[in-house]
Design a protein around this motif. Structure first.
Motif, PDB file in Angstrom:
ATOM      1  N   GLU A 227       5.502  29.661  26.460  1.00  7.52           N
ATOM      2  CA  GLU A 227       4.750  28.500  26.934  1.00  7.52           C
ATOM      3  C   GLU A 227       5.581  27.228  26.803  1.00  7.52           C
ATOM      4  OE1 GLU A 227       0.727  26.114  25.631  1.00  7.52           O
ATOM      5  OE2 GLU A 227       0.730  28.290  25.432  1.00  7.52           O
ATOM      6  N   VAL A 228       6.272  27.086  25.683  1.00  7.45           N
ATOM      7  CA  VAL A 228       7.132  25.918  25.482  1.00  7.45           C
ATOM      8  C   VAL A 228       8.249  25.908  26.525  1.00  7.45           C
ATOM      9  CG1 VAL A 228       8.865  24.918  23.916  1.00  7.45           C
ATOM     10  CG2 VAL A 228       6.627  25.568  23.039  1.00  7.45           C
ATOM     11  N   GLY A 229       8.824  27.067  26.802  1.00  5.01           N
ATOM     12  CA  GLY A 229       9.871  27.148  27.825  1.00  5.01           C
ATOM     13  C   GLY A 229       9.356  26.743  29.189  1.00  5.01           C
ATOM     14  N   THR A 230       8.163  27.210  29.527  1.00  2.00           N
ATOM     15  CA  THR A 230       7.548  26.848  30.802  1.00  2.00           C
ATOM     16  C   THR A 230       7.280  25.348  30.859  1.00  2.00           C
ATOM     17  OG1 THR A 230       6.536  29.033  30.983  1.00  2.00           O
ATOM     18  CG2 THR A 230       5.555  27.271  32.297  1.00  2.00           C
ATOM     19  N   GLU A 231       6.760  24.796  29.772  1.00  4.39           N
ATOM     20  CA  GLU A 231       6.475  23.357  29.717  1.00  4.39           C
ATOM     21  C   GLU A 231       7.764  22.543  29.827  1.00  4.39           C
ATOM     22  OE1 GLU A 231       3.539  21.840  29.843  1.00  4.39           O
ATOM     23  OE2 GLU A 231       2.552  23.793  29.935  1.00  4.39           O
ATOM     24  N   ARG A 232       8.814  23.003  29.178  1.00  4.73           N
ATOM     25  CA  ARG A 232      10.103  22.295  29.262  1.00  4.73           C
ATOM     26  C   ARG A 232      10.636  22.312  30.688  1.00  4.73           C
ATOM     27  NH1 ARG A 232      12.882  24.428  23.733  1.00  4.73           N
ATOM     28  NH2 ARG A 232      11.961  22.868  22.364  1.00  4.73           N
ATOM     29  N   ALA A 233      10.523  23.462  31.347  1.00  5.36           N
ATOM     30  CA  ALA A 233      10.995  23.562  32.730  1.00  5.36           C
ATOM     31  C   ALA A 233      10.178  22.644  33.634  1.00  5.36           C
ATOM     32  CB  ALA A 233      10.902  25.008  33.215  1.00  5.36           C
ATOM     33  N   ALA A 234       8.855  22.613  33.424  1.00  3.33           N
ATOM     34  CA  ALA A 234       7.995  21.739  34.231  1.00  3.33           C
ATOM     35  C   ALA A 234       8.341  20.270  33.966  1.00  3.33           C
ATOM     36  CB  ALA A 234       6.528  22.005  33.908  1.00  3.33           C
TER      37      ALA A 234
ATOM     38  N   ARG B  83       3.755  38.183  17.960  1.00  2.00           N
ATOM     39  CA  ARG B  83       3.331  38.180  19.356  1.00  2.00           C
ATOM     40  C   ARG B  83       2.928  36.771  19.775  1.00  2.00           C
ATOM     41  NH1 ARG B  83      -0.701  37.495  22.251  1.00  2.00           N
ATOM     42  NH2 ARG B  83      -2.185  37.322  20.544  1.00  2.00           N
ATOM     43  N   ARG B  84       2.165  36.097  18.915  1.00  2.00           N
ATOM     44  CA  ARG B  84       1.733  34.735  19.221  1.00  2.00           C
ATOM     45  C   ARG B  84       2.910  33.782  19.288  1.00  2.00           C
ATOM     46  NH1 ARG B  84      -2.774  32.585  15.666  1.00  2.00           N
ATOM     47  NH2 ARG B  84      -2.887  31.079  17.353  1.00  2.00           N
ATOM     48  N   ILE B  85       3.888  33.954  18.416  1.00  2.00           N
ATOM     49  CA  ILE B  85       5.087  33.108  18.441  1.00  2.00           C
ATOM     50  C   ILE B  85       5.830  33.304  19.757  1.00  2.00           C
ATOM     51  CG2 ILE B  85       7.396  32.824  17.441  1.00  2.00           C
ATOM     52  CD1 ILE B  85       6.040  33.286  14.681  1.00  2.00           C
ATOM     53  N   ARG B  86       5.989  34.569  20.190  1.00  3.66           N
ATOM     54  CA  ARG B  86       6.670  34.823  21.472  1.00  3.66           C
ATOM     55  C   ARG B  86       5.917  34.158  22.622  1.00  3.66           C
ATOM     56  NH1 ARG B  86       7.480  39.857  19.148  1.00  3.66           N
ATOM     57  NH2 ARG B  86       5.681  40.754  20.217  1.00  3.66           N
ATOM     58  N   ALA B  87       4.583  34.277  22.619  1.00  2.00           N
ATOM     59  CA  ALA B  87       3.783  33.662  23.686  1.00  2.00           C
ATOM     60  C   ALA B  87       3.944  32.145  23.655  1.00  2.00           C
ATOM     61  CB  ALA B  87       2.313  34.056  23.537  1.00  2.00           C
ATOM     62  N   LEU B  88       3.937  31.550  22.473  1.00  2.00           N
ATOM     63  CA  LEU B  88       4.108  30.095  22.360  1.00  2.00           C
ATOM     64  C   LEU B  88       5.512  29.673  22.788  1.00  2.00           C
ATOM     65  CD1 LEU B  88       2.217  29.435  19.012  1.00  2.00           C
ATOM     66  CD2 LEU B  88       1.510  28.709  21.310  1.00  2.00           C
ATOM     67  N   GLU B  89       6.515  30.477  22.450  1.00  2.00           N
ATOM     68  CA  GLU B  89       7.883  30.156  22.874  1.00  2.00           C
ATOM     69  C   GLU B  89       7.991  30.195  24.392  1.00  2.00           C
ATOM     70  OE1 GLU B  89      10.097  33.049  20.622  1.00  2.00           O
ATOM     71  OE2 GLU B  89      10.508  31.608  19.013  1.00  2.00           O
TER      72      GLU B  89
END
Length: 127
Positions: free
Chosen positions: A76-83, A68-74
């Motif tokens: 978050e990383v996707g959101t950060e990459r898009a930003a 679950r934590r890995i999915r949440a971090l993935e």
């Protein structure tokens, strides 16, 4: 195919694994054995099968939480990459606009200098 003998709950189990994975499998066996020992210390002698199931459920719960934590971090990383991508694009647009503004200002200065003509000292002056 390699084989490793691991000890869990005082019993030896011969397990097959891929070549080179012997240490890893032995370490996993030690971890399971330690979990069972912890539960035995906490709950007493409630039966090997029950202790094994409790240890397996505890480990499965930890694995579920880690996933679950890995999915949440993935995410978050996707959101950060898009930003970051949007910021890089905006920066490029801003640089382009700034370059256009500087070029336009330089052209206006050159035009003003031509309109004012040469200065009395022989060059274009500021005063």
């Amino acid at each position: 195919m390699a084989y490793v003998t691991i000890s869990i709950g005082g019993r030896a189990y011969r397990m097959a694994c891929d070549d080179g994975q012997e240490e890893h499998l032995a370490g996993l066996g030690e971890e399971v054995d330690a979990r069972i020992d912890q539960m035995r210390a906490a709950f007493g002698e409630i039966g090997d099968q029950r202790l094994s199931i409790m240890a397996a459920i505890t480990i499965a719960d930890e694995l579920s939480e880690a996933r679950r934590r890995i999915r949440a971090l993935e995410q978050e990383v996707g959101t950060e990459r898009a930003a970051r991508s949007a910021a890089v694009q905006k920066l490029g647009e801003t640089e382009s606009q700034l370059a256009g503004t500087v070029v336009a200002a330089a052209e206006r200065l050159e035009k003003l200098a031509r309109e004012l003509g040469p200065s009395p000292s022989g060059g274009v002056g500021m005063g």
